[in-house]
Design an enzyme around this catalytic site. Structure first.
Site, PDB file in Angstrom:
ATOM      1  N   GLU A   1      25.174  40.822  11.053  1.00 31.05           N
ATOM      2  CA  GLU A   1      25.262  40.950   9.602  1.00 31.05           C
ATOM      3  C   GLU A   1      23.955  41.571   9.135  1.00 31.05           C
ATOM      4  O   GLU A   1      22.889  40.997   9.334  1.00 31.05           O
ATOM      5  CB  GLU A   1      25.454  39.595   8.930  1.00 31.05           C
ATOM      6  CG  GLU A   1      26.839  39.014   9.108  1.00 31.05           C
ATOM      7  CD  GLU A   1      27.006  37.715   8.343  1.00 31.05           C
ATOM      8  OE1 GLU A   1      26.046  37.289   7.643  1.00 31.05           O
ATOM      9  OE2 GLU A   1      28.078  37.116   8.443  1.00 31.05           O
TER      10      GLU A   1
ATOM     11  N   ASP B   1      21.362  33.235  -1.827  1.00 30.44           N
ATOM     12  CA  ASP B   1      20.543  33.020  -0.641  1.00 30.44           C
ATOM     13  C   ASP B   1      19.466  31.985  -0.904  1.00 30.44           C
ATOM     14  O   ASP B   1      18.988  31.826  -2.032  1.00 30.44           O
ATOM     15  CB  ASP B   1      19.903  34.338  -0.185  1.00 30.44           C
ATOM     16  CG  ASP B   1      20.904  35.249   0.498  1.00 30.44           C
ATOM     17  OD1 ASP B   1      21.455  34.824   1.521  1.00 30.44           O
ATOM     18  OD2 ASP B   1      21.149  36.358   0.000  1.00 30.44           O
TER      19      ASP B   1
END
Length: 242
Positions: free
Chosen positions: A37, A48
């Site tokens: 990724e 995040d």
């Protein structure tokens, strides 16, 4: 371009901590992971946790320019996935999809698509397919099951279940049961899980619960100042695969 079962994946933010170290890492992970990724650096990585937020802030390049530092991620022997925020590309979805195709990626995963821009799901699927890519979808344990079933019918490369509220942040919830439940909803669709994965035992338990693939990100990025240590950690994690 499919991902083998069971699989270990690695998340890296493109050009963090530098373009040189990013490319060096890609060169050295052969045999340790089954898919990649590649995060598209953004100014607002809203889903995040602190480690990956730091990686976005510390990336040498921003946006699509960062992922263009190599012309073919697939040459590293992995299934490459670009991961970005659709909020950055609401009016330029085709640009990010074309970039993904140009650098050999199999899909673009947008973790904010389902939660913040559900009206763009159809457009996203159309753009992925028109650029020779597969769709992929990010969900949480609170995503309605009817929607999850509908997404699984779109022949996605995978569906990604976020185990916690943000990357790298572990909360006291029974994640294995969430994986078991979502596995039952998805049928045969490829299920990836991630967020706060940091031990072979955790990898083993998630695969046993029904995940097809497990992603590590924050725990690897924290070790990137010593690449040999980071690679040893990755090899240790891989020991959790059946």
């Amino acid at each position: 371009m499919g991902i083998s079962r069971p699989a270990l994946g690695l998340y890296l933010t493109a050009t963090y901590p530098s373009t040189k170290r990013f490319l060096e890492t890609l060169d050295k992970i052969s045999g340790l992971v089954d898919f990649l990724e590649i995060g598209i650096p953004t100014r607002n990585p809203k889903y995040d946790g602190p480690v990956i937020r730091m990686a976005h802030q510390g990336a040498e390049l921003m946006g699509l320019n960062a992922v263009k530092v190599t012309d073919d991620y697939s040459k590293y022997g992995k299934v490459p996935v670009l991961m970005g925020y659709i909020s950055d590309y609401v009016n330029s979805l085709n640009d990010v999809a074309k970039t993904a195709s140009d650098v050999g990626a199999a899909t673009v995963l947008f973790p904010d698509l389902i939660f913040d821009y559900p009206e763009l799901i159809g457009r996203y699927i159309e753009v992925m397919r028109s650029n020779g890519l597969a769709p992929s979808f990010f969900i949480s344990s609170k995503t309605p099951y009817r929607l999850i079933r509908s997404l699984s019918e779109q022949e996605p490369l995978f569906i990604y279940l976020g185990l916690y509220a943000a990357t790298g942040i572990k909360l006291p919830i029974y994640i294995e049961q969430n994986v078991v439940t979502i596995r039952g909803v998805l049928g045969d669709a490829f299920l990836i899980v991630g967020f706060a994965v940091n031990s072979p035992d955790m990898v083993r338990s998630l695969i046993k619960a029904g995940a097809d693939g497990v992603v590590v990100g924050s725990a690897f990025i924290q070790r990137m100042s010593d690449l040999n240590d980071a690679l040893s950690f990755l090899k240790w994690l891989r020991g959790g695969l059946p």
